[in-house]
Scaffold this active site. Structure first.
Site, PDB file in Angstrom:
ATOM      1  N   GLU A  63     -12.245  16.331 -13.514  1.00 42.68           N
ATOM      2  CA  GLU A  63     -12.349  15.945 -14.932  1.00 42.68           C
ATOM      3  C   GLU A  63     -12.238  14.439 -15.134  1.00 42.68           C
ATOM      4  O   GLU A  63     -12.628  13.933 -16.171  1.00 42.68           O
ATOM      5  CB  GLU A  63     -11.270  16.651 -15.755  1.00 42.68           C
ATOM      6  CG  GLU A  63      -9.859  16.213 -15.365  1.00 42.68           C
ATOM      7  CD  GLU A  63      -8.842  16.419 -16.467  1.00 42.68           C
ATOM      8  OE1 GLU A  63      -9.160  17.104 -17.440  1.00 42.68           O
ATOM      9  OE2 GLU A  63      -7.747  15.860 -16.336  1.00 42.68           O
ATOM     10  N   HIS A 117     -10.540  16.861 -20.191  1.00 42.86           N
ATOM     11  CA  HIS A 117     -11.509  15.770 -20.342  1.00 42.86           C
ATOM     12  C   HIS A 117     -12.958  16.226 -20.121  1.00 42.86           C
ATOM     13  O   HIS A 117     -13.845  15.392 -19.947  1.00 42.86           O
ATOM     14  CB  HIS A 117     -11.185  14.625 -19.382  1.00 42.86           C
ATOM     15  CG  HIS A 117      -9.876  13.964 -19.663  1.00 42.86           C
ATOM     16  ND1 HIS A 117      -9.548  13.454 -20.904  1.00 42.86           N
ATOM     17  CD2 HIS A 117      -8.799  13.751 -18.881  1.00 42.86           C
ATOM     18  CE1 HIS A 117      -8.326  12.948 -20.860  1.00 42.86           C
ATOM     19  NE2 HIS A 117      -7.832  13.125 -19.652  1.00 42.86           N
ATOM     20  N   HIS A 156      -1.406  14.805 -12.235  1.00 43.88           N
ATOM     21  CA  HIS A 156      -1.749  13.778 -11.254  1.00 43.88           C
ATOM     22  C   HIS A 156      -0.595  13.487 -10.289  1.00 43.88           C
ATOM     23  O   HIS A 156      -0.622  12.472  -9.591  1.00 43.88           O
ATOM     24  CB  HIS A 156      -2.221  12.478 -11.927  1.00 43.88           C
ATOM     25  CG  HIS A 156      -3.531  12.599 -12.634  1.00 43.88           C
ATOM     26  ND1 HIS A 156      -4.382  11.533 -12.845  1.00 43.88           N
ATOM     27  CD2 HIS A 156      -4.152  13.671 -13.185  1.00 43.88           C
ATOM     28  CE1 HIS A 156      -5.463  11.952 -13.501  1.00 43.88           C
ATOM     29  NE2 HIS A 156      -5.339  13.251 -13.725  1.00 43.88           N
TER      30      HIS A 156
HETATM   31 FE   LIG Z   1      -6.685  14.589 -14.901  1.00 41.64          FE
HETATM   32 FE   LIG Z   2      -6.211  16.732 -17.604  1.00 43.23          FE
END
Ligand SMILES: [Fe+2]
Ligand SMILES: [Fe+2]
Length: 268
Positions: free
Chosen positions: A39, A68, A178
């Site tokens: 994404e 996203h 992340h």
């Molecule tokens: Fe991400």
């Molecule tokens: Fe995300």
């Protein structure tokens, strides 16, 4: 049988390490299937048709997209026509893109793969638990291997999804934060689980973006362009071993590969 989920690919550095590491890694680790969350692949946000083709050419079998997904409008044509990319399954039915993909692994086994987004600190969407039930109920009965990418912010949400699908999915692995978590495990019903498999991109950063830019905005509220960072590029992901007949996981292991290691792998 063995599969790999690669965590959020961020920008060009993320794409470069995928292109370098994935083809040799497939050989070395005897991977039957590689899925990547992408994404953030286009300059840190969204995806383009060119990047979609670039990732497929890098031997990624399927791509999951999170919150996203619609950041770049160019991707709509890919979402409408291609079979190897999914948007969140708990988006409205009318949202562009498919909510599940059936991928063919290297050993010919069919693998269902889908993604849901969480509801904590994220835009309101339908209940991910119910969306996951719907996706599983609609799958062909002979598809036993199921990989779910749960794209959520809260570890409690992720653990709930793991327990909800325990014994019904092969793996529930998280993306979106992340940051890789150290909780990879096989749940009692045979589902591989981990809150987040981590990011594939520059780690000298704030979640992949330049530290100085994010810091300036955090301190002053002055908007800056959160450019993708460039240093300490790593590929993070998680490998799941499984029994293809039952669809149950037998082992789960985190991997983290830096650019030096990726280049060495490519030369072997
Ligand atoms: Fe991400
Ligand atoms: Fe995300």
């Amino acid at each position: 049988m063995r599969l790999l989920l690669i965590g959020d690919i961020v920008g060009k550095p993320g794409r470069q390490i995928v292109a370098t590491a994935v083809p040799p890694l497939r050989e070395k680790e005897q991977l039957d299937l590689v899925v990547a969350n992408a994404e953030n692949a286009a300059a840190g946000s969204g995806m383009t048709p060119t990047i979609y083709r670039e990732l497929i050419a890098a031997k990624v079998d399927g791509i999951t997209m999170g919150d996203h997904v619609y950041r770049r409008r160019e991707i709509f044509s890919v979402l409408a026509t291609e079979q190897r990319i999914v948007r969140p399954a708990n988006y409205p039915q009318a949202a562009p893109g498919r909510d599940v993909m059936i991928l063919h692994a290297a050993n010919k086994v069919r693998v269902a793969c889908f993604i849901c987004v969480g509801r904590v600190f994220m835009p309101p969407v339908d209940c991910a638990l119910r969306a996951a039930d719907r996706v599983l109920n609609e799958l062909p009965a002979d598809v036993k291997v199921i990989l779910m990418d749960y794209h959520a912010e809260a570890t409690s949400d992720m653990q709930l999804m793991g327990r909800h699908l325990d014994g019904r999915a092969t793996a529930v692995l998280g993306t979106h934060t992340h940051v890789a978590t150290a909780d990879e495990q096989i749940l009692p019903g045979g589902t591989a689980f981990q809150c987040d498999v981590g990011m594939t991109g520059p780690h000298k950063s704030i979640l992949g973006r330049r530290i100085d830019r994010v810091m300036e905005t955090a301190r002053t509220f002055r908007p800056t362009h959160f450019e993708v960072a460039s240093e300490d590029v790593r590929l993070n992901g998680t490998i799941v071993d499984l029994d293809a007949q039952s669809g149950r996981a037998t082992a789960v292991r985190r991997i983290s590969i830096d650019m030096d290691t990726a280049e060495k792998l490519a030369k072997e």
